[in-house]
Design a protein around this motif. Sequence first.
Motif, PDB file in Angstrom:
ATOM      1  N   ALA A  60       0.833   4.356  51.110  1.00 16.04           N
ATOM      2  CA  ALA A  60       1.592   3.736  50.018  1.00 16.04           C
ATOM      3  C   ALA A  60       1.699   2.232  50.214  1.00 16.04           C
ATOM      4  N   GLY A  61       1.452   1.758  51.439  1.00 14.38           N
ATOM      5  CA  GLY A  61       1.543   0.325  51.695  1.00 14.38           C
ATOM      6  C   GLY A  61       0.285  -0.406  51.262  1.00 14.38           C
TER       7      GLY A  61
ATOM      8  N   GLY B  66       8.823   4.617  62.362  1.00 16.29           N
ATOM      9  CA  GLY B  66       9.136   3.998  61.067  1.00 16.29           C
ATOM     10  C   GLY B  66       9.254   5.007  59.947  1.00 16.29           C
ATOM     11  N   VAL B  67       9.697   6.203  60.250  1.00 14.93           N
ATOM     12  CA  VAL B  67       9.950   7.200  59.200  1.00 14.93           C
ATOM     13  C   VAL B  67      11.390   7.679  59.304  1.00 14.93           C
ATOM     14  N   ARG B  68      11.941   8.055  58.155  1.00 15.87           N
ATOM     15  CA  ARG B  68      13.291   8.627  58.096  1.00 15.87           C
ATOM     16  C   ARG B  68      13.148  10.046  57.581  1.00 15.87           C
TER      17      ARG B  68
ATOM     18  N   ILE C 100      14.921  22.579  53.805  1.00 12.45           N
ATOM     19  CA  ILE C 100      15.870  22.541  54.941  1.00 12.45           C
ATOM     20  C   ILE C 100      17.315  22.453  54.458  1.00 12.45           C
TER      21      ILE C 100
ATOM     22  N   MET D  18      25.492  11.786  51.487  1.00 10.11           N
ATOM     23  CA  MET D  18      25.001  11.010  52.633  1.00 10.11           C
ATOM     24  C   MET D  18      24.961   9.522  52.307  1.00 10.11           C
TER      25      MET D  18
ATOM     26  N   VAL E 153       6.892   5.340  47.381  1.00  9.88           N
ATOM     27  CA  VAL E 153       7.014   5.897  48.732  1.00  9.88           C
ATOM     28  C   VAL E 153       7.466   4.799  49.677  1.00  9.88           C
TER      29      VAL E 153
ATOM     30  N   MET F 185      14.899  13.948  56.852  1.00 11.42           N
ATOM     31  CA  MET F 185      16.131  14.698  56.632  1.00 11.42           C
ATOM     32  C   MET F 185      16.089  16.019  57.379  1.00 11.42           C
ATOM     33  N   GLY F 186      17.194  16.432  57.929  1.00 18.57           N
ATOM     34  CA  GLY F 186      17.278  17.741  58.559  1.00 18.57           C
ATOM     35  C   GLY F 186      18.719  18.160  58.728  1.00 18.57           C
TER      36      GLY F 186
ATOM     37  N   ARG G  32      27.188   6.448  54.145  1.00 16.13           N
ATOM     38  CA  ARG G  32      26.617   5.198  54.647  1.00 16.13           C
ATOM     39  C   ARG G  32      27.235   3.990  53.933  1.00 16.13           C
TER      40      ARG G  32
ATOM     41  N   GLU H  17       3.985  20.524  58.407  1.00 11.22           N
ATOM     42  CA  GLU H  17       5.106  19.588  58.546  1.00 11.22           C
ATOM     43  C   GLU H  17       5.741  19.720  59.920  1.00 11.22           C
TER      44      GLU H  17
ATOM     45  N   TYR I 249      20.915   8.027  60.710  1.00 10.16           N
ATOM     46  CA  TYR I 249      21.180   6.964  59.715  1.00 10.16           C
ATOM     47  C   TYR I 249      22.433   7.280  58.903  1.00 10.16           C
TER      48      TYR I 249
ATOM     49  N   PHE J  65       4.130   7.948  57.570  1.00  8.56           N
ATOM     50  CA  PHE J  65       4.721   8.683  56.454  1.00  8.56           C
ATOM     51  C   PHE J  65       5.017  10.121  56.839  1.00  8.56           C
ATOM     52  N   PHE J  66       6.107  10.645  56.317  1.00 12.64           N
ATOM     53  CA  PHE J  66       6.402  12.070  56.399  1.00 12.64           C
ATOM     54  C   PHE J  66       6.637  12.551  54.983  1.00 12.64           C
ATOM     55  N   PRO J  67       6.008  13.645  54.546  1.00 10.29           N
ATOM     56  CA  PRO J  67       5.016  14.440  55.276  1.00 10.29           C
ATOM     57  C   PRO J  67       3.630  13.804  55.210  1.00 10.29           C
TER      58      PRO J  67
ATOM     59  N   ARG K 175       0.237  12.448  54.010  1.00  8.94           N
ATOM     60  CA  ARG K 175      -0.190  11.895  52.721  1.00  8.94           C
ATOM     61  C   ARG K 175      -1.707  11.750  52.683  1.00  8.94           C
TER      62      ARG K 175
ATOM     63  N   TYR L 162      20.042  12.209  57.955  1.00 10.89           N
ATOM     64  CA  TYR L 162      18.758  11.496  57.974  1.00 10.89           C
ATOM     65  C   TYR L 162      18.624  10.860  59.353  1.00 10.89           C
TER      66      TYR L 162
ATOM     67  N   VAL M  95       7.522   2.643  52.751  1.00 11.70           N
ATOM     68  CA  VAL M  95       6.601   2.317  53.841  1.00 11.70           C
ATOM     69  C   VAL M  95       7.378   2.223  55.154  1.00 11.70           C
ATOM     70  N   GLU M  96       8.646   1.913  55.056  1.00 13.43           N
ATOM     71  CA  GLU M  96       9.540   1.973  56.211  1.00 13.43           C
ATOM     72  C   GLU M  96      10.929   2.314  55.687  1.00 13.43           C
ATOM     73  N   PRO M  97      11.780   2.852  56.535  1.00 10.39           N
ATOM     74  CA  PRO M  97      13.119   3.214  56.058  1.00 10.39           C
ATOM     75  C   PRO M  97      13.864   1.998  55.529  1.00 10.39           C
TER      76      PRO M  97
ATOM     77  N   ALA N  46       1.376   1.788  58.899  1.00  9.88           N
ATOM     78  CA  ALA N  46       2.555   2.438  58.312  1.00  9.88           C
ATOM     79  C   ALA N  46       2.482   3.948  58.541  1.00  9.88           C
TER      80      ALA N  46
ATOM     81  N   GLU O 144      12.330  18.759  51.697  1.00  4.56           N
ATOM     82  CA  GLU O 144      13.760  18.552  51.926  1.00  4.56           C
ATOM     83  C   GLU O 144      14.585  19.702  51.342  1.00  4.56           C
TER      84      GLU O 144
END
Lengths: 380, 139
Positions: free
Chosen positions: B45-46, B90-92, A129, A139, A237, B94-95, A143, B14, B64, B37-39, B41, B84, A239-241, B35, A126
Amino acid sequence: MTQVHITGVGMTRFGKHPDSDATDLGAAALLEAIADAGIDARLIESAYVGHVFQGMVMGQRILAQVGLAGLPLVNVENACSSGATAIREASLAIRAGENDVVVAVGTEHLTSQFAGALTPDPSDPEAAIGATMPGIYAMRATRYMADHGMTREQLALIPVKNKANAAQNPLAHFRKAITVEDVLESRAVADPLRLHDCSPVTDGAAAVIMMSDRAAAKYANGRGVKLAASSLRSGSVDVEPTSMTYEPLTWATALDAYEKAGIGPEDVDFAEVHDCFSIAEVLRVEGLGLFEQGSYPRAVERGEANIDGRLPVNPSGGLIGKGHPLGGTGVAQVVELVRQLRGEAGDRQIEGANIGLAHCRGGKAVGIEGAACTVQIVTR
Amino acid sequence: MTTSVMGASFRPGELEVRSDGTGNLMGSRCRACGASFFPVREACAGCLSQDLETIPFSTEGVLYTYSIVRQSTPAFEVPYALGYVDFPEGVRIMGQISGIDFEDIRIGMPMELSLEPFGEDDEGHPLTGYRFRPSEVTK
């Protein structure tokens, strides 16, 4: 198991210190804490020193400065929770029965390290970028405003409150109260956050001396307060947003601390929380369960978080007003809790407080909600 | 040809950049619980399974939240928009956001991955990075 008693505290003025370094500041805070405890420095059995950017063996440099080199010593890096983590590790040495008298120091000479916006570690995807810490919190503010209808003016009331408190704190970086207009007219950093919404680049250090029951009975002279809980969690971490306007990490850390102290959030009389940005104070107090989710901006508007309010938040001025020397911050929060509970807080004294809470949360890495979180509960 | 202006990925592993000028953000999907993940892994984690596969993520997602960054490190020219984006796996992620005026950015906008020049490597060769831009379909 022994309780942990805080029997001595010290803290430098927070601000810009062009003529000293992190060693000088740490040594000054440590010597003040030793004097405050009224003990022979030779009683100290181990030391834990938190910092972020001060290089190798920061703690050894401080101890050498004050004649205490040779003790077991651990340097602690945990981003903005480094100092608070040092307190936690020091308290564990007492609870484990290993030591009777320990010291935790937090120090940072940040003005010599950088200026401008703090970022995650350069290796982080992150950071690569263009993520900055103000950008990330901005951010979250965007929200939160959309989810809970907070206005920009309501958010401005937090730096107004914290800088008003800092104006009553002789050790604070900023000593001047500001208005909502000052906040809204200050330079844009990351929309919607402006300069007055951000904690400053600060130099400073703080130290606390902790003792076991046995040592406190001998040396505390009745002045000790109890570190009822010192809890630490690292970010998990996703697992979902999940919602970025709520802090499961803060809640998990707080829950551990409440259980250890045998209290609930409703018992907390005042709090020092990690307001690295105005929006962060909102997220912290709601994450700690001190205010309901979505309710804090209106509570601030009603004055509930003022020094004379229902639940004073950041009476010291917080990171925004008192300043944010990363490693020093978590230790300085506990110094404030102790001074409030002893009735030594001068013009910013909270009346009748028995239970104070300090919260730190720092760092960011890709995919995790937050990096390091601490909650300390100090009681009379 | 698009390829003539494309450089190597600014973060191999990535961001995958193909010779035809297309690409994807890459991450892990857990074969045990699903599940993502980014990046990439090493373990989930689940459920802690280490049975992960590396997958390309969809190029379309939903914004988001966002901010206009007006103060940054010397490596980045300000101002720029940061956001975001939630992807269907199921990943969020940033860019930076491109292809839209700052004042028109809205939470909930459909966004798509956009491969764009993103600085240079140590030897001065151009690199390809990613930004998010409003989806073509919504224009």
